[in-house]
Design an enzyme around this catalytic site. Structure first.
Site, PDB file in Angstrom:
ATOM      1  N   TYR A   1      51.450  29.853  90.479  1.00  0.00           N
ATOM      2  CA  TYR A   1      52.052  28.546  89.543  1.00  0.00           C
ATOM      3  C   TYR A   1      53.174  28.335  89.424  1.00  0.00           C
ATOM      4  O   TYR A   1      53.063  26.881  89.309  1.00  0.00           O
ATOM      5  CB  TYR A   1      52.172  29.528  87.750  1.00  0.00           C
ATOM      6  CG  TYR A   1      52.050  28.510  86.740  1.00  0.00           C
ATOM      7  CD1 TYR A   1      51.551  27.952  86.655  1.00  0.00           C
ATOM      8  CD2 TYR A   1      53.006  28.570  85.950  1.00  0.00           C
ATOM      9  CE1 TYR A   1      51.228  27.327  84.960  1.00  0.00           C
ATOM     10  CE2 TYR A   1      53.638  28.314  84.649  1.00  0.00           C
ATOM     11  CZ  TYR A   1      52.404  27.747  84.418  1.00  0.00           C
ATOM     12  OH  TYR A   1      52.758  26.648  83.592  1.00  0.00           O
TER      13      TYR A   1
ATOM     14  N   ASN B   1      36.802  17.877  85.518  1.00  0.00           N
ATOM     15  CA  ASN B   1      37.195  18.589  85.618  1.00  0.00           C
ATOM     16  C   ASN B   1      38.327  18.075  86.409  1.00  0.00           C
ATOM     17  O   ASN B   1      37.763  17.885  88.168  1.00  0.00           O
ATOM     18  CB  ASN B   1      36.113  19.709  86.710  1.00  0.00           C
ATOM     19  CG  ASN B   1      37.511  20.610  87.420  1.00  0.00           C
ATOM     20  OD1 ASN B   1      38.319  20.721  87.155  1.00  0.00           O
ATOM     21  ND2 ASN B   1      36.189  21.622  88.001  1.00  0.00           N
TER      22      ASN B   1
ATOM     23  N   ILE C   1      55.848  28.160  75.621  1.00  0.00           N
ATOM     24  CA  ILE C   1      55.282  27.128  73.620  1.00  0.00           C
ATOM     25  C   ILE C   1      54.563  27.892  73.424  1.00  0.00           C
ATOM     26  O   ILE C   1      53.030  28.167  73.917  1.00  0.00           O
ATOM     27  CB  ILE C   1      54.628  26.093  74.076  1.00  0.00           C
ATOM     28  CG1 ILE C   1      56.008  24.788  75.453  1.00  0.00           C
ATOM     29  CG2 ILE C   1      53.989  24.821  72.765  1.00  0.00           C
ATOM     30  CD1 ILE C   1      57.301  24.698  74.737  1.00  0.00           C
TER      31      ILE C   1
ATOM     32  N   SER D   1      41.780  19.180  75.146  1.00  0.00           N
ATOM     33  CA  SER D   1      41.072  19.445  74.419  1.00  0.00           C
ATOM     34  C   SER D   1      41.217  20.968  72.866  1.00  0.00           C
ATOM     35  O   SER D   1      41.508  21.163  72.147  1.00  0.00           O
ATOM     36  CB  SER D   1      39.682  20.680  75.092  1.00  0.00           C
ATOM     37  OG  SER D   1      39.726  21.830  75.101  1.00  0.00           O
ATOM     38  N   ARG D   2      42.658  21.350  73.605  1.00  0.00           N
ATOM     39  CA  ARG D   2      43.675  22.681  72.559  1.00  0.00           C
ATOM     40  C   ARG D   2      45.465  22.065  72.814  1.00  0.00           C
ATOM     41  O   ARG D   2      45.163  21.782  73.998  1.00  0.00           O
ATOM     42  CB  ARG D   2      42.827  23.676  72.859  1.00  0.00           C
ATOM     43  CG  ARG D   2      43.585  24.435  74.688  1.00  0.00           C
ATOM     44  CD  ARG D   2      42.537  25.779  74.692  1.00  0.00           C
ATOM     45  NE  ARG D   2      42.938  26.428  75.510  1.00  0.00           N
ATOM     46  CZ  ARG D   2      42.903  27.480  75.865  1.00  0.00           C
ATOM     47  NH1 ARG D   2      41.538  28.113  75.078  1.00  0.00           N
ATOM     48  NH2 ARG D   2      43.427  27.841  76.989  1.00  0.00           N
TER      49      ARG D   2
END
Ligand SMILES: NC(=O)c1ccc[n+]([C@@H]2O[C@H](COP(=O)([O-])OP(=O)(O)OC[C@H]3O[C@@H](n4cnc5c(N)ncnc54)[C@H](O)[C@@H]3O)[C@@H](O)[C@H]2O)c1
Length: 245
Positions: free
Chosen positions: A153, A62, A186, A17-18
């Site tokens: 992460y 999801n 990025i 979506s982005r």
């Protein structure tokens, strides 16, 4: 001449979506793919699909929910006939130092960034195995090598690297390739949200002297998803202007 290596190919891009995912969706669509924009944010996903054109569709998904992944992938296969390309890009970060990291920060990142990739690979990879064709690109991160404040992460992205290498070995004989890419720094909403000092420290680590753009990553994904990369599988590729941890 227009370059359309993905004509008649269907691609799912998660988290599109982005940011990087949107860049990947636009690139694949621009080269002829029909793209499925799969994201928790349906409204923004619809915006990406409109920008893509070429029959792109948006679905609310999801990736951390195995039942939702199962039924969405089954619906998409029923509607589109086949899935040729899967880009697992959806990801979140919840950075904290080890001594301050909550169970919620650990669990949520592992659920989306690692389990989400597994659920998508299992459903779509099984379909590709039957079809004897597929290109899977998993978006890991330079952080998989280990990074301060990113125990959750880095562990998830390291898991993505190992998962990708494993499935590449399982699926190769069925003409399905799987590669992992490791973006450096990025420019997206994810990185714009980090404190200024850390942002500048990261910038200083990039030999090419600029942060990456989503399109820089999309160019690599488009190559890996194409038949030009048909002899490339199980690889882990950095894309960060020389950035390494
Ligand atoms: N930006 C960077 O510098 C950078 C560096 C290395 C790796 N990455 C990785 O690249 C990917 C994209 O990052 P970005 O910077 O564009 O992030 P972003 O936060 O801008 O976009 C992430 C997208 O994923 C979606 N998403 C989040 N949770 C989801 C879920 N459970 N199911 C489906 N969609 C979900 C969001 O709605 C959003 O559209 C992530 O996997 C990230 O870890 C980014």
């Amino acid at each position: 001449m227009i370059y359309t290596p993905f004509e008649n190919k269907n691609a799912i891009v998660t988290g599109a979506s982005r940011g990087i995912g949107r860049g990947i969706a636009l690139k694949l669509a621009g080269r002829g793919a029909r793209v499925v924009v799969a994201d928790v944010n349906l409204e923004a996903a619809q915006e990406t699909a409109e920008l893509c054109g070429n029959g792109a569709i948006a679905v609310s998904l999801n990736v951390a929910k195995p039942d939702a992944v199962r039924s969405t992938v089954a619906d998409l296969i029923a509607e589109l006939g086949r899935i040729d390309i899967l880009v697992n890009n959806a990801g979140i970060n919840r950075d904290a130092m080890l001594h301050k990291m909550s169970d919620e920060q650990w669990d949520s990142v592992l659920a989306v960034d690692l389990s989400g990739v597994f659920y998508m690979c299992r459903e779509v990879g099984t379909h590709m195995r039957t079809n004897e064709y597929g290109r899977i690109v998993n978006v890991a991160s330079a952080s998989w090598m280990g990074n301060i404040g990113q125990t959750n992460y880095a562990a998830a992205k390291g898991g993505v690297v190992s998962l990708t290498r494993s499935i590449s070995k399982e699926l190769a004989f069925k003409n399905v390739t799987a590669n992992a890419i490791c973006p450096g720094f990025i420019l997206t909403e994810m990185t714009r949200a980090i404190p200024e000092k850390i942002f500048n420290d990261q910038l200083a680590k990039i030999p090419l002297g600029r942060p990456g753009e989503p399109e820089d990553v999309a160019n690599l994904v488009a190559f890996l998803a194409s038949d030009d990369a048909s002899y490339l599988t199980g690889e882990v590729i950095n894309i960060g202007g020389g950035y390494k941890l």
